[in-house]
Motif scaffolding. Structure first.
Motif, PDB file in Angstrom:
ATOM      1  N   ASN A  68       0.799  -1.201  -0.054  1.00  0.00           N
ATOM      2  CA  ASN A  68       0.059  -0.014  -0.069  1.00  0.00           C
ATOM      3  C   ASN A  68       0.986   1.247   0.045  1.00  0.00           C
ATOM      4  O   ASN A  68       0.277   2.262   0.179  1.00  0.00           O
ATOM      5  CB  ASN A  68      -0.833   0.071   1.221  1.00  0.00           C
ATOM      6  N   ARG A  69       2.038   1.279  -0.023  1.00  0.00           N
ATOM      7  CA  ARG A  69       2.815   2.292  -0.170  1.00  0.00           C
ATOM      8  C   ARG A  69       3.114   2.756  -1.767  1.00  0.00           C
ATOM      9  O   ARG A  69       3.102   2.097  -2.418  1.00  0.00           O
ATOM     10  CB  ARG A  69       4.513   2.094   0.093  1.00  0.00           C
ATOM     11  N   LYS A  70       2.808   4.010  -1.906  1.00  0.00           N
ATOM     12  CA  LYS A  70       2.640   4.784  -3.314  1.00  0.00           C
ATOM     13  C   LYS A  70       4.127   5.421  -3.436  1.00  0.00           C
ATOM     14  O   LYS A  70       4.683   5.741  -2.608  1.00  0.00           O
ATOM     15  CB  LYS A  70       1.799   5.703  -3.459  1.00  0.00           C
ATOM     16  N   TYR A  71       4.756   5.397  -4.917  1.00  0.00           N
ATOM     17  CA  TYR A  71       5.855   6.017  -4.831  1.00  0.00           C
ATOM     18  C   TYR A  71       5.499   6.888  -6.280  1.00  0.00           C
ATOM     19  O   TYR A  71       4.860   6.453  -7.373  1.00  0.00           O
ATOM     20  CB  TYR A  71       6.973   4.963  -5.462  1.00  0.00           C
ATOM     21  N   PHE A  72       5.750   8.303  -5.994  1.00  0.00           N
ATOM     22  CA  PHE A  72       5.424   9.227  -7.071  1.00  0.00           C
ATOM     23  C   PHE A  72       6.725   9.454  -7.904  1.00  0.00           C
ATOM     24  O   PHE A  72       7.703  10.024  -7.174  1.00  0.00           O
ATOM     25  CB  PHE A  72       4.964  10.551  -6.322  1.00  0.00           C
ATOM     26  N   GLY A  73       7.177   9.106  -9.161  1.00  0.00           N
ATOM     27  CA  GLY A  73       8.287   9.298  -9.788  1.00  0.00           C
ATOM     28  C   GLY A  73       8.181  10.623 -10.607  1.00  0.00           C
ATOM     29  O   GLY A  73       7.114  10.449 -11.482  1.00  0.00           O
ATOM     30  N   ASN A  74       8.583  11.474 -10.301  1.00  0.00           N
ATOM     31  CA  ASN A  74       8.516  12.806 -11.151  1.00  0.00           C
ATOM     32  C   ASN A  74       9.447  13.090 -12.184  1.00  0.00           C
ATOM     33  O   ASN A  74      10.547  12.929 -11.708  1.00  0.00           O
ATOM     34  CB  ASN A  74       8.351  13.951 -10.240  1.00  0.00           C
ATOM     35  N   ILE A  75       9.296  13.407 -13.211  1.00  0.00           N
ATOM     36  CA  ILE A  75      10.229  14.220 -14.248  1.00  0.00           C
ATOM     37  C   ILE A  75       9.773  15.461 -14.425  1.00  0.00           C
ATOM     38  O   ILE A  75       8.806  15.904 -14.911  1.00  0.00           O
ATOM     39  CB  ILE A  75      10.083  13.256 -15.575  1.00  0.00           C
ATOM     40  N   PHE A  76      10.715  16.302 -14.235  1.00  0.00           N
ATOM     41  CA  PHE A  76      10.493  17.706 -14.431  1.00  0.00           C
ATOM     42  C   PHE A  76      10.838  18.630 -15.922  1.00  0.00           C
ATOM     43  O   PHE A  76      11.993  18.025 -16.402  1.00  0.00           O
ATOM     44  CB  PHE A  76      11.307  18.487 -13.310  1.00  0.00           C
ATOM     45  N   PHE A  77       9.946  19.454 -16.081  1.00  0.00           N
ATOM     46  CA  PHE A  77      10.117  19.909 -17.648  1.00  0.00           C
ATOM     47  C   PHE A  77      10.301  21.493 -17.523  1.00  0.00           C
ATOM     48  O   PHE A  77       9.791  22.089 -18.303  1.00  0.00           O
ATOM     49  CB  PHE A  77       9.073  19.627 -18.396  1.00  0.00           C
TER      50      PHE A  77
END
Length: 147
Positions: A68-77
């Motif tokens: 139930n852990r979420k991971y938010f992988g962000n790619i910045f532009f």
């Protein structure tokens, strides 16, 4: 007061914090560096008041102890210097999730998000590595390697 509380609160809620069900403490500590089995559960285009724009991939971690852990992988532009690298990261992440993005998909953020949603439910590995300075954790989606 030097902080914009509204902005920070919006960021916390944007990152998926649910005040009704989430604990305040450990949920948002970084996952330890390493490889994780994950399922791709959502993707969205985000921006803030400072003009920062990013693609946010949401993954649900499958490893024991991290259910139930979420991971938010962000790619910045927003950083021109990193633009090519981050576009490559977005394309690579799409490929890992079995999504064929075309050059036309990059015409518009919403078109890109819709194209990436074709991969929802895909399994992959996520590798997390903290940089040498210890200031941030990089992430990379990798092909799910069957054992």
């Amino acid at each position: 007061m030097g902080f914009n509380l509204k902005e920070v609160a919006a960021e916390i809620l944007n990152d998926g914090f649910d005040p009704r069900t989430d604990s305040v403490g450990d949920d948002f500590e970084n996952l330890p560096d390493g490889l994780y089995d994950a399922i791709f559960t959502d993707v969205s285009w985000r921006s803030n008041d400072k003009g920062t724009e990013w693609l946010s991939f949401e993954f649900e971690i499958q490893n024991e102890g991290y259910e139930n852990r979420k991971y938010f992988g962000n790619i910045f532009f927003s950083n021109e210097k990193m633009l090519q690298l981050n576009l490559k990261r977005a394309m690579k992440t799409a490929a890992v999730l079995d999504v064929d993005v075309t050059i036309e998909d990059f015409e518009d953020e919403q078109v890109l998000v819709e194209a990436l949603k074709a991969g929802l439910g895909s399994q992959c590995m996520i590798e997390l590595k903290t940089n040498k300075k210890g200031t941030f954790q990089n992430w990379e989606a990798l092909e799910d390697v069957p054992f």
